[in-house]
Design a protein around this motif. Structure first.
Motif, mmCIF file in Angstrom:
data_model
loop_
_atom_site.group_PDB
_atom_site.id
_atom_site.type_symbol
_atom_site.label_atom_id
_atom_site.label_comp_id
_atom_site.label_asym_id
_atom_site.label_seq_id
_atom_site.Cartn_x
_atom_site.Cartn_y
_atom_site.Cartn_z
ATOM 1 N N ALA A 1 46.409 32.091 1.236
ATOM 2 C CA ALA A 1 47.233 31.186 0.430
ATOM 3 C C ALA A 1 46.407 30.489 -0.649
ATOM 4 O O ALA A 1 46.948 29.722 -1.444
ATOM 5 C CB ALA A 1 47.900 30.146 1.331
ATOM 6 N N GLY A 2 45.111 30.745 -0.659
ATOM 7 C CA GLY A 2 44.249 30.136 -1.673
ATOM 8 C C GLY A 2 43.882 28.692 -1.389
ATOM 9 O O GLY A 2 43.472 27.961 -2.287
ATOM 10 N N LEU A 3 44.020 28.262 -0.129
ATOM 11 C CA LEU A 3 43.741 26.870 0.218
ATOM 12 C C LEU A 3 42.307 26.634 0.669
ATOM 13 O O LEU A 3 41.819 25.512 0.597
ATOM 14 C CB LEU A 3 44.716 26.398 1.301
ATOM 15 N N ILE A 4 41.659 27.684 1.185
ATOM 16 C CA ILE A 4 40.262 27.549 1.602
ATOM 17 C C ILE A 4 39.459 28.740 1.091
ATOM 18 O O ILE A 4 40.016 29.754 0.672
ATOM 19 C CB ILE A 4 40.106 27.448 3.145
ATOM 20 N N VAL A 5 38.147 28.573 1.168
ATOM 21 C CA VAL A 5 37.216 29.650 0.849
ATOM 22 C C VAL A 5 36.301 29.804 2.050
ATOM 23 O O VAL A 5 35.812 28.809 2.607
ATOM 24 C CB VAL A 5 36.370 29.295 -0.406
ATOM 25 N N ARG A 6 36.075 31.042 2.469
ATOM 26 C CA ARG A 6 35.132 31.302 3.560
ATOM 27 C C ARG A 6 33.896 31.960 2.964
ATOM 28 O O ARG A 6 34.003 32.906 2.184
ATOM 29 C CB ARG A 6 35.748 32.199 4.630
ATOM 30 N N THR A 7 32.753 31.449 3.340
ATOM 31 C CA THR A 7 31.493 31.998 2.843
ATOM 32 C C THR A 7 30.555 32.248 4.016
ATOM 33 O O THR A 7 30.726 31.680 5.100
ATOM 34 C CB THR A 7 30.803 31.023 1.860
ATOM 35 N N VAL A 8 29.560 33.088 3.774
ATOM 36 C CA VAL A 8 28.535 33.349 4.783
ATOM 37 C C VAL A 8 27.266 32.663 4.310
ATOM 38 O O VAL A 8 26.796 32.868 3.199
ATOM 39 C CB VAL A 8 28.306 34.865 4.960
ATOM 40 N N THR B 1 55.066 37.242 -1.118
ATOM 41 C CA THR B 1 53.878 37.470 -1.936
ATOM 42 C C THR B 1 53.664 36.415 -3.017
ATOM 43 O O THR B 1 52.578 36.327 -3.560
ATOM 44 C CB THR B 1 53.946 38.851 -2.626
ATOM 45 N N ASP B 2 54.699 35.608 -3.332
ATOM 46 C CA ASP B 2 54.471 34.623 -4.383
ATOM 47 C C ASP B 2 53.593 33.488 -3.848
ATOM 48 O O ASP B 2 53.662 33.115 -2.678
ATOM 49 C CB ASP B 2 55.786 34.101 -4.969
ATOM 50 N N GLU B 3 52.746 32.975 -4.704
ATOM 51 C CA GLU B 3 51.723 32.013 -4.294
ATOM 52 C C GLU B 3 52.304 30.752 -3.670
ATOM 53 O O GLU B 3 51.789 30.253 -2.676
ATOM 54 C CB GLU B 3 50.836 31.656 -5.484
ATOM 55 N N LEU B 4 53.368 30.231 -4.244
ATOM 56 C CA LEU B 4 53.953 29.001 -3.737
ATOM 57 C C LEU B 4 54.482 29.183 -2.314
ATOM 58 O O LEU B 4 54.270 28.328 -1.452
ATOM 59 C CB LEU B 4 55.068 28.536 -4.671
ATOM 60 N N SER B 5 55.119 30.307 -2.043
ATOM 61 C CA SER B 5 55.622 30.574 -0.688
ATOM 62 C C SER B 5 54.465 30.732 0.295
ATOM 63 O O SER B 5 54.553 30.293 1.444
ATOM 64 C CB SER B 5 56.485 31.834 -0.677
#
Length: 127
Positions: free
Chosen positions: A57-64, A4-8
């Motif tokens: 993981a906070g690396l991308i964002v998906r939008t419509v 659950t930690d962000e870095l992992s």
């Protein structure tokens, strides 16, 4: 036990070559899921799973956008990982510098010892 930690989560997401390739493709700007899927010989659900991992993981964002689902890089997504890697690099550079200094001192001691032995040998030869 789930990670659950962000870095992992970031390093786990980056561990897969398909996800790294997706991030590389997204560097040029937002891309629809369909355009991304066309680049891989896997099902759309499999691509969606990769995207879910990257998003988690906070690396991308998906939008419509209208009827299209677009993906784009989240610029700050790698900041924590970059900071961790930089910290590790600095620590290892410091350790290697200290090791180099230690080995240099040991070499100098060894040379002094050899020089002293050579001097002693020459004295004994003269006797």
């Amino acid at each position: 036990m789930p990670v659950t930690d962000e870095l992992s989560l970031v390093f786990g997401a980056l561990a897969d070559p398909t996800r790294r390739d997706i991030l590389t493709r997204l560097r040029t700007g937002p891309i629809t899921v369909g355009e991304l899927a066309a680049n891989y010989s896997m099902s759309r659900p499999a691509i969606s799973q990769h995207l879910a991992v990257l998003e988690g993981a906070g690396l991308i964002v998906r939008t419509v956008n209208a009827q299209w689902r677009e993906c784009s890089i989240r610029e700050a997504g790698l900041d924590d990982a970059r900071a961790w890697v930089d910290e590790q690099r600095a620590d290892w550079n410091e350790r290697l510098d200290l090791l180099g200094e230690h080995l240099g001192a040991r070499r100098a001691e060894h040379r002094e010892h050899e020089s002293a032995e050579d001097t002693e040998s020459r004295r004994e030869e003269r006797r």
